[in-house]
Design a protein around this motif. Structure first.
Motif, short mmCIF file in Angstrom:
data_model
loop_
_atom_site.label_atom_id
_atom_site.label_comp_id
_atom_site.label_asym_id
_atom_site.label_seq_id
_atom_site.Cartn_x
_atom_site.Cartn_y
_atom_site.Cartn_z
N ILE B 233 -90.58 -58.08 -70.49
CA ILE B 233 -91.06 -59.47 -70.60
C ILE B 233 -92.58 -59.50 -70.41
O ILE B 233 -93.30 -60.17 -71.16
CB ILE B 233 -90.35 -60.37 -69.55
CG1 ILE B 233 -88.89 -60.56 -69.94
CG2 ILE B 233 -91.07 -61.71 -69.43
CD1 ILE B 233 -88.08 -61.38 -68.97
N LEU B 234 -93.09 -58.75 -69.43
CA LEU B 234 -94.53 -58.77 -69.18
C LEU B 234 -95.31 -58.19 -70.35
O LEU B 234 -96.31 -58.77 -70.79
CB LEU B 234 -94.85 -58.01 -67.90
CG LEU B 234 -94.55 -58.83 -66.63
CD1 LEU B 234 -94.54 -57.95 -65.41
CD2 LEU B 234 -95.59 -59.93 -66.48
N VAL B 235 -94.84 -57.05 -70.87
CA VAL B 235 -95.54 -56.45 -72.02
C VAL B 235 -95.52 -57.42 -73.20
O VAL B 235 -96.53 -57.67 -73.85
CB VAL B 235 -94.88 -55.11 -72.41
CG1 VAL B 235 -95.43 -54.62 -73.74
CG2 VAL B 235 -95.13 -54.06 -71.34
N ASN B 236 -94.35 -58.03 -73.41
CA ASN B 236 -94.23 -58.99 -74.51
C ASN B 236 -95.17 -60.18 -74.31
O ASN B 236 -95.82 -60.62 -75.25
CB ASN B 236 -92.78 -59.46 -74.60
CG ASN B 236 -92.57 -60.43 -75.74
OD1 ASN B 236 -92.94 -60.14 -76.87
ND2 ASN B 236 -92.02 -61.58 -75.44
N SER B 294 -109.04 -62.83 -73.07
CA SER B 294 -107.96 -61.88 -73.37
C SER B 294 -107.87 -60.81 -72.30
O SER B 294 -106.79 -60.49 -71.80
CB SER B 294 -108.18 -61.18 -74.71
OG SER B 294 -108.49 -62.08 -75.70
N LEU B 295 -109.03 -60.25 -71.96
CA LEU B 295 -109.07 -59.16 -70.99
C LEU B 295 -108.56 -59.64 -69.64
O LEU B 295 -107.72 -59.00 -69.00
CB LEU B 295 -110.50 -58.65 -70.87
CG LEU B 295 -110.65 -57.31 -70.17
CD1 LEU B 295 -110.05 -56.22 -71.03
CD2 LEU B 295 -112.13 -57.03 -69.90
N GLY B 296 -109.05 -60.82 -69.20
CA GLY B 296 -108.64 -61.37 -67.92
C GLY B 296 -107.13 -61.57 -67.86
O GLY B 296 -106.48 -61.16 -66.89
N LEU B 297 -106.57 -62.16 -68.94
CA LEU B 297 -105.13 -62.41 -68.94
C LEU B 297 -104.35 -61.11 -68.91
O LEU B 297 -103.36 -60.98 -68.19
CB LEU B 297 -104.75 -63.23 -70.18
CG LEU B 297 -105.15 -64.69 -70.10
CD1 LEU B 297 -104.83 -65.39 -71.40
CD2 LEU B 297 -104.40 -65.37 -68.96
N ALA B 298 -104.81 -60.12 -69.72
CA ALA B 298 -104.10 -58.83 -69.74
C ALA B 298 -104.09 -58.22 -68.35
O ALA B 298 -103.07 -57.69 -67.89
CB ALA B 298 -104.77 -57.89 -70.74
N LEU B 299 -105.20 -58.33 -67.61
CA LEU B 299 -105.26 -57.78 -66.26
C LEU B 299 -104.32 -58.53 -65.32
O LEU B 299 -103.62 -57.92 -64.52
CB LEU B 299 -106.69 -57.85 -65.72
CG LEU B 299 -107.67 -56.87 -66.37
CD1 LEU B 299 -109.07 -57.06 -65.82
CD2 LEU B 299 -107.20 -55.44 -66.13
N VAL B 300 -104.30 -59.86 -65.44
CA VAL B 300 -103.42 -60.66 -64.58
C VAL B 300 -101.96 -60.23 -64.78
O VAL B 300 -101.22 -60.00 -63.82
CB VAL B 300 -103.58 -62.16 -64.87
CG1 VAL B 300 -102.49 -62.97 -64.19
CG2 VAL B 300 -104.95 -62.63 -64.40
N TYR B 301 -101.56 -60.11 -66.05
CA TYR B 301 -100.18 -59.68 -66.32
C TYR B 301 -99.94 -58.28 -65.76
O TYR B 301 -98.89 -58.00 -65.20
CB TYR B 301 -99.90 -59.66 -67.82
CG TYR B 301 -99.74 -61.01 -68.46
CD1 TYR B 301 -98.80 -61.92 -68.00
CD2 TYR B 301 -100.51 -61.35 -69.56
CE1 TYR B 301 -98.65 -63.14 -68.61
CE2 TYR B 301 -100.37 -62.59 -70.17
CZ TYR B 301 -99.44 -63.48 -69.71
OH TYR B 301 -99.29 -64.68 -70.31
N VAL B 303 -101.06 -56.79 -63.27
CA VAL B 303 -100.83 -56.76 -61.83
C VAL B 303 -99.34 -56.90 -61.51
O VAL B 303 -98.83 -56.31 -60.56
CB VAL B 303 -101.64 -57.89 -61.15
CG1 VAL B 303 -101.22 -58.07 -59.70
CG2 VAL B 303 -103.13 -57.59 -61.24
N PHE B 304 -98.63 -57.67 -62.35
CA PHE B 304 -97.22 -57.91 -62.10
C PHE B 304 -96.31 -56.80 -62.61
O PHE B 304 -95.12 -56.82 -62.36
CB PHE B 304 -96.78 -59.24 -62.71
CG PHE B 304 -97.37 -60.42 -62.02
CD1 PHE B 304 -96.83 -60.86 -60.82
CD2 PHE B 304 -98.47 -61.07 -62.53
CE1 PHE B 304 -97.37 -61.94 -60.16
CE2 PHE B 304 -99.03 -62.15 -61.88
CZ PHE B 304 -98.48 -62.59 -60.69
N LEU B 305 -96.89 -55.85 -63.37
CA LEU B 305 -96.06 -54.76 -63.89
C LEU B 305 -95.60 -53.87 -62.75
O LEU B 305 -96.37 -53.60 -61.83
CB LEU B 305 -96.86 -53.91 -64.89
CG LEU B 305 -96.84 -54.32 -66.35
CD1 LEU B 305 -97.61 -53.30 -67.16
CD2 LEU B 305 -95.41 -54.41 -66.87
#
Lengths: 280, 310
Positions: B233-236, B294-301, B303-305
């Protein structure tokens, strides 16, 4: 309620859900088809003529008879096929290296290639437009093809790596014992064996190229070089409500090739895509 | 820049190591075409975008001096707040809707397949066909559906059912949801495919164990399926967030950003600034803003991986 009844209720709910989902996804395209088959008079009769009383193919004939549209379709096909081939030439050796060789920073490289996709095409088009103009590559198919290749190459590299990973390493080794070097082993053994992966990567980049809008919209101004994505956008701008059936036919003509190409190789494409996405 | 250094490192590494192993392949020649393409078409343009952001350049002229004023002027533009809010609403609701709908379809299709229900393949294929439709064509198709003339594919259904017509594209309060709806139509299949593959990859033993423990269907979903799907889900979500942020062809042909600025997302705004107003420097600052988001959001996600799957 016992278990069997509960399962049966679940089935009924599943069917209702699937019906709603089907209607949502199919309705826009069915409506497009319905409009494209109508005469001008029937267009204004709305949903009551969903199945036209006097269906006509005249809209399609009109669209396909104009040289303009044939040109758009030809340009789109040329650009997307050439760029897909170019993309394979760039991505295949790299995918082989990522699959077979161990080298420092390999993981970082793979991530770098993936994260390049985060960059919006719009961001790179701002400076690229200036360079292309400076070296005279605007209004050429060559310039547009190069940008298409760059946009598709990260995904294609990942897909091809996944497909080469599935071929046992012992085959390369056997070929090299039999006198091949790395390169001939790659060409004679690996390439023929990864045909399914290559085919799906090819089709994915063809479909991607077919839907391109931004790159040709900015780089190509000559009508005779314009591909369908831009052509249909400009055509839509010149149409009004009284010729909506023609626009519908034109739109369908631009959409159907992508759908057919996808359906023909659906299984392959989905396998290649999910392998990349699920592995991360 | 780091990419150039890395390429030099990759070229040297095999040469140094060659004395040790008898067959240590050279990596550089295999990667060279890819490095050239990425360097020429991504690395250098991105570098140039940063350079332009500190200049006062238009598409036609450039005085060559560096300044911070463009940066400040762009970030304090009065309309930027509205643009960012529109981008946030569009991206946020598209991503959530695509993720939920994609997961729901995948769950029902997987259940349907195991129960031998009719039509699972039809549903899956129909969603995928919508996904293959080019963005521009998708916008044109939905414009026909939303049309308020008699041939509008949605209002004519409403009329048939006796409901009042909806001003899908002309009411500034509704238009955003119309655009999201069309985007969900085109984008959901991707999430569906990813969720479907992830569901198929769950070990059936887990469900058997849950059944032995007497778990209800809802408990199986909450305690087995969703935790197992977490990283998929996170990768998606990362992938579809970036796709949605960059979406602009489907909007330009559906609403053109209007009425007013009601659906002008950041990518469309950047496009207009550069290629309609020819303001290259402001466009470069906006491009950097897009990259940063984009970069900020990718980093936020990220963190949850889960740790082991990073």
């Amino acid at each position: 309620m016992n278990a069997a009844n509960r399962e049966r209720l679940g089935d009924v709910l599943s069917y209702i859900f699937m019906l709603v989902i089907f209607a949502f996804f199919a309705w826009p395209l069915l409506w497009l088809l319905s409009l494209a088959l109508r005469t001008r008079r029937e267009v204004f009769l709305g949903v009551s003529r969903f199945i036209p009383k006097n269906p006509t193919l005249e809209n399609f004939t009109l669209i396909l008879q104009s040289d303009k549209f044939i040109g758009y379709l030809y340009n789109a096909l040329k650009l997307s096929c050439l760029s897909a081939i170019g993309c394979l030439i760039v991505a295949l050796p790299a995918a082989y290296a990522f699959s077979r060789f161990e080298f420092k920073g390999k993981g970082a490289w793979m991530m770098a290639i993936l994260s390049v996709q985060m960059i919006s095409p719009l961001v790179i088009m701002v400076p690229l437009y200036r360079y292309m103009a400076a070296i005279g590559l605007t209004d050429t198919h060559f310039g547009a093809t190069m940008v298409y290749i760059a946009l598709a190459v990260p995904t294609v590299t990942w897909i091809l790596k996944g497909s080469i990973d599935g071929i046992p390493k012992t085959l390369d080794e056997a070929a090299m014992i039999d006198g091949c070097n790395r390169f001939t082993a790659f060409v004679r053994v690996i390439l023929p064996l990864s045909t399914p992966g290559i085919a799906s990567a090819f089709i994915i980049s063809v479909i991607g190229g077919w839907s391109q809008f931004l790159v040709p919209f900015l780089l190509i101004t000559k009508e005779s070089l314009t591909p369908i994505g831009v052509g249909i956008f400009q055509y839509a701008g010149t149409q009004n409500d009284s010729s909506i059936q023609l626009l519908a036919a034109a739109c369908l003509v631009s959409v159907v090739p992508a759908i057919v190409a996808f359906l023909a190789l659906q299984r392959l494409i989905l396998g290649a895509m999910t392998a990349g996405a699920v592995k991360g | 820049m780091s990419m150039l250094n890395a390429s030099a490192g990759a070229a040297q590494a095999p040469r140094l190591a060659r004395s040790g192993a008898n067959e240590k392949p050279r990596v550089a020649p295999w990667l060279l075409p890819l490095i050239l393409v990425l360097g020429l078409f991504y690395l250098y343009p991105v570098f140039d975008v940063f350079r332009l952001a500190f200049m006062r350049a238009t598409l036609l002229a450039n005085d060559g001096s560096y300044t911070l004023s463009t940066l400040i002027q762009t970030l304090t533009r009065p309309e930027l707040g509205q643009i960012l809010w529109v981008t946030f609403v569009f991206t946020g609701s598209s991503v959530v809707a695509q993720q939920l709908l994609g997961l729901a379809i995948a769950l029902v299709v997987v259940r349907g397949e195991s129960r031998g229900l009719f039509g699972t393949t039809i549903v899956r294929t129909t969603a995928l066909i919508a996904w293959v439709v080019p963005g521009i064509a998708g916008g044109i198709i939905w414009k026909m559906l939303f049309n308020e003339a008699p041939f509008g594919g949605l209002n004519s259904i409403l009329r048939l059912m006796g409901a009042p017509p909806v001003q899908w594209l002309s009411d500034p309060h509704i238009v955003m949801w119309s655009v999201v709806l069309s985007n969900v139509w085109r984008g959901t299949a991707f999430s569906m495919v990813v969720m479907y593959a992830a569901l198929k990859a769950i070990d059936p033993v887990l469900y058997e164990a849950a059944a032995v423990d007497g778990a209800t269907a809802r408990q199986r979903l909450v305690y087995v399926t969703l935790p197992q799907l977490r990283s998929a889900i996170l990768v998606n979500m990362i992938l579809i967030t970036i796709q949605t942020l960059n979406t602009f062809d489907a909007i330009i042909s559906l609403t053109g950003g209007g009425p007013g600025r009601a659906t002008e997302v950041l990518s469309l705004y950047t496009f207009n600034v550069v290629f309609r107003n020819y303001d290259l420097s402001v466009g470069a600052v906006l491009s950097i803003l897009m990259l940063a988001i984009s970069l900020g959001l990718a980093l936020v996600y990220a963190v949850f991986l889960p740790k082991d799957e990073k």
